[in-house]
Design a protein around this motif. Structure first.
Motif, PDB file in Angstrom:
ATOM      1  N   GLY A 106       6.712  43.878 -26.952  1.00  0.00           N
ATOM      2  CA  GLY A 106       5.453  43.110 -26.936  1.00  0.00           C
ATOM      3  C   GLY A 106       4.723  42.996 -27.931  1.00  0.00           C
ATOM      4  N   LYS A 107       5.252  43.080 -29.195  1.00  0.00           N
ATOM      5  CA  LYS A 107       4.196  43.045 -30.475  1.00  0.00           C
ATOM      6  C   LYS A 107       4.548  41.586 -31.241  1.00  0.00           C
ATOM      7  N   ALA A 108       4.145  40.588 -30.372  1.00  0.00           N
ATOM      8  CA  ALA A 108       4.400  39.368 -30.768  1.00  0.00           C
ATOM      9  C   ALA A 108       3.438  39.099 -31.920  1.00  0.00           C
ATOM     10  N   PRO A 113       4.507  36.811 -37.487  1.00  0.00           N
ATOM     11  CA  PRO A 113       4.237  36.308 -38.901  1.00  0.00           C
ATOM     12  C   PRO A 113       5.731  36.732 -39.692  1.00  0.00           C
ATOM     13  N   ARG A 114       6.337  37.658 -39.430  1.00  0.00           N
ATOM     14  CA  ARG A 114       7.599  38.031 -39.987  1.00  0.00           C
ATOM     15  C   ARG A 114       8.540  36.856 -39.752  1.00  0.00           C
ATOM     16  N   CYS A 119      11.854  31.958 -41.537  1.00  0.00           N
ATOM     17  CA  CYS A 119      11.711  30.450 -41.283  1.00  0.00           C
ATOM     18  C   CYS A 119      11.595  29.909 -42.718  1.00  0.00           C
ATOM     19  N   GLN A 120      10.493  30.555 -43.687  1.00  0.00           N
ATOM     20  CA  GLN A 120      10.414  29.705 -44.994  1.00  0.00           C
ATOM     21  C   GLN A 120      11.573  30.030 -45.958  1.00  0.00           C
ATOM     22  N   LYS A 165      11.076  26.614 -33.432  1.00  0.00           N
ATOM     23  CA  LYS A 165       9.790  26.060 -33.526  1.00  0.00           C
ATOM     24  C   LYS A 165       9.223  25.923 -32.510  1.00  0.00           C
ATOM     25  N   GLU A 166      10.032  25.113 -31.395  1.00  0.00           N
ATOM     26  CA  GLU A 166       9.690  24.700 -30.435  1.00  0.00           C
ATOM     27  C   GLU A 166       9.336  25.999 -29.087  1.00  0.00           C
ATOM     28  N   THR A 167      10.129  26.864 -29.384  1.00  0.00           N
ATOM     29  CA  THR A 167      10.010  28.023 -28.607  1.00  0.00           C
ATOM     30  C   THR A 167       8.758  28.859 -28.816  1.00  0.00           C
ATOM     31  N   VAL A 168       8.520  28.985 -30.214  1.00  0.00           N
ATOM     32  CA  VAL A 168       7.421  29.651 -30.635  1.00  0.00           C
ATOM     33  C   VAL A 168       6.258  28.954 -30.175  1.00  0.00           C
TER      34      VAL A 168
END
Length: 207
Positions: A106-108, A113-114, A119-120, A165-168
């Motif tokens: 649960g530590k979204a 950010p990680r 992704c970058q 991306k869509e899921t985030v």
């Protein structure tokens, strides 16, 4: 204005009032003949990079006391780019496990950010592979890997990135964890296959 290419004093090949871009073009033309590419430019000890790159190139070359340019063989650049891509993938695989664990806890706020950093890194991997293909002048349509065309194999990881991306954006953290656990390893595998395939095309004489 003094011009040094690979630490050797060099004739700029253009008039002193010419913009720095003309000096770069002159060096680039000579470097192509030697099968080398410009990899860095510095003016009076300051690297010419980033957002001010275009503005610096437009300035008169005579306004600088010393201009340094360094070149490298295209094959060497490709080897380094592919090695960097491999290291980024190694690091991201470890990071994925951490992200999945944080999401399960649960530590979204810490996990996302990680994941953004990953992704970058993945976009950097993809760009590095594309650049390597361009430098080696590989025809994507003429290369198949495991019976699949190169463009198809390259598209798969990007589709997975779009799915992430869509899921985030949907804030579905359960599904996000599942994608990272069960589906995204396939994207990483595709990138590794591409890296190996491109590396195999680097002329043996430069290895």
């Amino acid at each position: 204005m003094e011009l040094y290419v690979d630490d050797c004093r060099t004739d700029p090949g253009v008039g002193p009032s010419a913009p720095l871009s003309d000096v770069v073009d002159a060096v680039k033309e000579r470097s192509v003949e030697r099968r080398r590419l410009i990899v860095s430019i510095a003016c009076d000890g300051m690297d010419v990079t980033g957002q001010g790159f275009a503005d610096k190139l437009a300035q008169p070359a005579e306004g600088f006391g010393r201009i340094d340019m360094h070149t490298a063989e295209p094959e060497a650049l490709v080897q380094e780019a592919l090695a960097t891509a491999g290291r980024l993938l190694d690091a991201s695989e470890q990071a994925i496990a951490q992200v999945v664990e944080m999401l399960a806890q649960g530590k979204a706020g810490v996990a996302l950010p990680r994941l953004a950093e990953c992704c970058q890194a993945w976009l950097q991997v993809h760009e590095g592979i594309c650049n390597a293909i361009a430098v080696l002048d590989i025809d994507p349509e003429g290369l198949e890997l495991d019976g699949r065309a190169l463009p198809e194999l390259m598209a798969e990881p990007l589709e997975r990135l779009q799915q992430l991306k869509e899921t985030v954006e949907a804030q579905d953290h359960v599904l996000l964890g599942d994608i990272l656990t069960y589906e995204f390893p396939g994207a990483i595998s595709s990138w590794r296959t591409l890296i190996d395939a491109v590396a195999a095309r680097v002329p043996a004489a430069t290895k």
